[in-house]
Design a protein around this motif. Structure first.
Motif, short mmCIF file in Angstrom:
data_model
loop_
_atom_site.label_atom_id
_atom_site.label_comp_id
_atom_site.label_asym_id
_atom_site.label_seq_id
_atom_site.Cartn_x
_atom_site.Cartn_y
_atom_site.Cartn_z
N SER A 228 0.85 -1.19 0.00
CA SER A 228 0.00 0.00 0.00
C SER A 228 0.88 1.24 0.00
N CYS A 229 0.65 2.16 -0.95
CA CYS A 229 1.50 3.34 -1.09
C CYS A 229 0.66 4.62 -1.10
N MET A 230 1.14 5.64 -0.40
CA MET A 230 0.53 6.97 -0.43
C MET A 230 1.65 7.98 -0.65
N LEU A 231 1.41 8.96 -1.53
CA LEU A 231 2.44 9.93 -1.89
C LEU A 231 1.83 11.32 -1.94
N THR A 232 2.59 12.32 -1.48
CA THR A 232 2.14 13.71 -1.56
C THR A 232 3.13 14.51 -2.39
N ASN A 233 2.61 15.49 -3.16
CA ASN A 233 3.47 16.35 -3.96
C ASN A 233 2.67 17.54 -4.45
N HIS A 234 3.36 18.47 -5.14
CA HIS A 234 2.67 19.57 -5.81
C HIS A 234 1.76 19.00 -6.90
N ASN A 235 0.70 19.71 -7.19
CA ASN A 235 -0.19 19.31 -8.28
C ASN A 235 0.33 19.93 -9.58
N THR A 236 1.19 19.19 -10.27
CA THR A 236 1.78 19.68 -11.51
C THR A 236 1.48 18.70 -12.64
N GLU A 237 1.70 19.16 -13.86
CA GLU A 237 1.47 18.29 -15.02
C GLU A 237 2.37 17.06 -14.95
N LEU A 238 3.60 17.25 -14.52
CA LEU A 238 4.53 16.12 -14.42
C LEU A 238 4.01 15.07 -13.45
N ILE A 239 3.59 15.49 -12.26
CA ILE A 239 3.09 14.54 -11.26
C ILE A 239 1.83 13.85 -11.75
N GLN A 240 0.94 14.61 -12.37
CA GLN A 240 -0.28 14.00 -12.93
C GLN A 240 0.07 12.94 -13.98
N GLU A 241 1.08 13.25 -14.79
CA GLU A 241 1.51 12.30 -15.84
C GLU A 241 2.13 11.05 -15.23
N LEU A 242 3.01 11.23 -14.24
CA LEU A 242 3.74 10.11 -13.67
C LEU A 242 2.84 9.13 -12.92
N TYR A 243 1.77 9.66 -12.32
CA TYR A 243 0.91 8.80 -11.49
C TYR A 243 -0.48 8.59 -12.10
N GLU A 244 -0.54 8.72 -13.42
CA GLU A 244 -1.79 8.47 -14.13
C GLU A 244 -2.28 7.04 -13.86
N GLY A 245 -3.56 6.90 -13.57
CA GLY A 245 -4.12 5.59 -13.29
C GLY A 245 -4.29 5.30 -11.81
N PHE A 246 -3.62 6.09 -10.96
CA PHE A 246 -3.77 5.95 -9.52
C PHE A 246 -4.82 6.95 -9.01
N LEU A 247 -5.23 6.79 -7.77
CA LEU A 247 -6.19 7.70 -7.16
C LEU A 247 -5.46 8.99 -6.78
N ILE A 248 -5.83 10.10 -7.41
CA ILE A 248 -5.18 11.40 -7.19
C ILE A 248 -6.22 12.38 -6.68
N GLU A 249 -5.99 12.92 -5.47
CA GLU A 249 -6.92 13.88 -4.88
C GLU A 249 -6.20 15.19 -4.59
N GLU A 250 -6.82 16.29 -4.96
CA GLU A 250 -6.23 17.61 -4.78
C GLU A 250 -6.71 18.23 -3.47
N ILE A 251 -5.79 18.85 -2.73
CA ILE A 251 -6.16 19.54 -1.49
C ILE A 251 -5.47 20.90 -1.43
N ASP A 252 -6.04 21.81 -0.65
CA ASP A 252 -5.44 23.14 -0.45
C ASP A 252 -4.44 23.07 0.69
N VAL A 253 -3.32 23.78 0.53
CA VAL A 253 -2.28 23.77 1.57
C VAL A 253 -1.73 25.17 1.77
N ARG A 254 -1.09 25.34 2.92
CA ARG A 254 -0.32 26.56 3.20
C ARG A 254 1.15 26.20 3.13
N ARG A 255 1.95 27.06 2.53
CA ARG A 255 3.40 26.84 2.44
C ARG A 255 4.11 27.85 3.31
#
Length: 287
Positions: A228-255
């Motif tokens: 079982s794997c869970m990963l967090t990252n920026h919501n970028t085109e690259l990340i969307q491309e690399l993890y296509e087919g997995f469950l991807i959920e967008e959330i708001d964050v403070r930096r």
């Protein structure tokens, strides 16, 4: 599990304390071993305190500090209390930074170095960890003369917990060679840059686009093994491309670490190879 809720002993770029509730509700119901190959400040592992955890980071100074807290806590506390008795003036901060750099460059990985690592983290600008081309820690003073370097109860709880944790300092793939079906891996991966042309200037231990692709390939291999794997990252085109087919959920964050207040809000993604999307709670109007 440890009954004391622990929090990170250092502030770390990309730390996940603000996201913990979002991560909790997406954890697998059950798992065997817990792995975190980019532990950083360790917000999730410390709050969960799972038994038999494996934590790893490529930052040698950070990992050294974890092991010293585990093995030589009394000596670290003694040094930190000694440092905190002194008013942190500009001159004192830069003297301590020089002492730390002397140890780092001479590979004097001792208890004093770990104490200085914690002290500088609490007294440097925004808790950043950055080194120059010479390998010297070069983050400036935060101009605060009185800052407590530790929470005594918290760091004692961390020390006790770490005695049952496997701590390593190696490449993220090496850190997961023993992961098996039924285990859980949380990847708090280095951020992909928001600007796709800025990889050359992006430096969190030199994590490049090639490294992100290698990480995504590992994510897929672990999925095939039943991990079982869970990963967090920026919501970028690259990340969307690399993890296509997995469950991807967008959330708001403070930096919080960004020096520009206008850039302290953004979008991140939580990616999983298990479970279902979390439905947002509906707001009900008061009658």
């Amino acid at each position: 599990m440890n009954t004391t809720t622990m929090v990170p002993f250092v502030k770390w770029a990309g730390g996940k304390r603000q996201m913990l509730e979002q991560l909790y509700i997406r954890m697998p119901d059950t798992y065997n071993a817990y792995y975190e190959p980019f532990v950083g400040g360790g917000a999730l592992v410390l709050s969960l305190a799972p038994e038999g955890a494996h934590i790893n980071d490529i930052n040698q100074e950070l990992v050294h500090t974890y092991t010293e807290i585990r093995d030589h806590l009394d000596a670290i506390l003694e040094k930190l209390m000694e440092l905190d008795k002194v008013t942190c003036t500009r001159e004192f901060y830069y003297d301590m930074r020089s002492s730390y750099n002397e140890k780092r460059l001479s590979h004097s990985y001792d208890t004093e170095m770990a104490a200085l690592f914690i002290y500088l983290n609490k007294h440097c600008f925004n808790g950043l960890y950055r080194v120059n081309t010479k390998g010297e820690f070069n983050v400036p003073w935060n101009q605060k003369q009185s800052v407590r370097s530790m929470d005594m109860e918290n760091i004692k709880a961390i020390s006790a917990y770490l005695k049952s944790v496997t701590i390593t300092c190696q490449d993220f793939e090496q850190a997961l060679t023993e992961a098996k079906a039924g285990d859980f891996v949380y990847f708090d991966s280095p951020y992909a840059p928001l600007n796709p042309t800025s990889f050359d200037s992006y430096t969190k231990e030199g994590f490049t686009e090639e490294e992100h692709r290698r990480l995504a390939a590992l994510f897929r291999r672990l999925t095939e093994k039943g991990v079982s794997c869970m990963l967090t990252n920026h919501n970028t085109e690259l990340i969307q491309e690399l993890y296509e087919g997995f469950l991807i959920e967008e959330i708001d964050v403070r930096r919080a670490i960004n020096s520009d207040p206008k850039k302290r809000r953004g979008k991140e993604v939580i990616i999983r190879n298990y479970g279902e999307a979390i439905k947002p709670k509906r707001r009900t109007r008061k009658k």
